[in-house]
Design an enzyme around this catalytic site. Sequence first.
Site, PDB file in Angstrom:
ATOM      1  N   ASP A   1      27.767  30.013  -1.859  1.00 60.50           N
ATOM      2  CA  ASP A   1      26.685  30.668  -2.578  1.00 60.50           C
ATOM      3  C   ASP A   1      25.961  31.533  -1.541  1.00 60.50           C
ATOM      4  O   ASP A   1      26.132  31.333  -0.341  1.00 60.50           O
ATOM      5  CB  ASP A   1      25.753  29.614  -3.176  1.00 60.50           C
ATOM      6  CG  ASP A   1      24.562  30.228  -3.886  1.00 60.50           C
ATOM      7  OD1 ASP A   1      24.749  31.165  -4.677  1.00 60.50           O
ATOM      8  OD2 ASP A   1      23.431  29.758  -3.641  1.00 60.50           O
TER       9      ASP A   1
ATOM     10  N   ASP B   1      22.150  33.107  -1.782  1.00 60.36           N
ATOM     11  CA  ASP B   1      20.722  32.829  -1.604  1.00 60.36           C
ATOM     12  C   ASP B   1      20.488  31.327  -1.473  1.00 60.36           C
ATOM     13  O   ASP B   1      20.884  30.548  -2.335  1.00 60.36           O
ATOM     14  CB  ASP B   1      19.922  33.386  -2.785  1.00 60.36           C
ATOM     15  CG  ASP B   1      20.098  34.890  -2.936  1.00 60.36           C
ATOM     16  OD1 ASP B   1      20.440  35.557  -1.948  1.00 60.36           O
ATOM     17  OD2 ASP B   1      19.890  35.396  -4.061  1.00 60.36           O
TER      18      ASP B   1
END
Length: 190
Positions: free
Chosen positions: A12, A14
């Site tokens: 991922d 953020d």
Amino acid sequence: MSISSSKLIILDRDGVINEDRDDYVKSVDEWIPLPRSLEAIALLNQAGYQIAIATNQSGLSRGYFTINELHAMHNKLDKLLQPLGGHIDSIFFCPHMDSHDCDCRKPAPGLMKEIALRYKKSDSTQPLLGVPIVGDSLRDLQAGIALGASPHLVLTGKGQKTLEKGNLPEGTQIHADLMAFTNALLESNV
């Protein structure tokens, strides 16, 4: 190009690589790498791993930033990784909001299916079997395990809150941050 599942890692963005913000990361200036995250990516690259990023970016649909600004953020990531000997192999993103009911917004598996097609070339129901997926939210992990990925939660970003809520997928491994994940992975492969 087909590679073995042991040489692909899905991250991922953020909260895993860069600081997350409740009001969205909207600009290059707001895109700030987390401590040691870039060094962790470089170590993974140097150990032969390919890195794919899978990220929800509903700020595009919300009008918080443009596609050009998103590309500028990713260019910043690339430029910061280069002196460390690191790189990102691919970035897959969903521009939609929950209300769009698309198949690519995590926890839906659409981005993972795209990654599987790019890297695995498999029609199997679990084409990402054993591939680590590293995220800071339950939806990151759910998207990956739908195709057999191995879930890893980092406690950066929203990770601590995710851990406290519980209900993590079976077998989820917990790491302080991306560097802790990297160290654990590389030590297990010695």
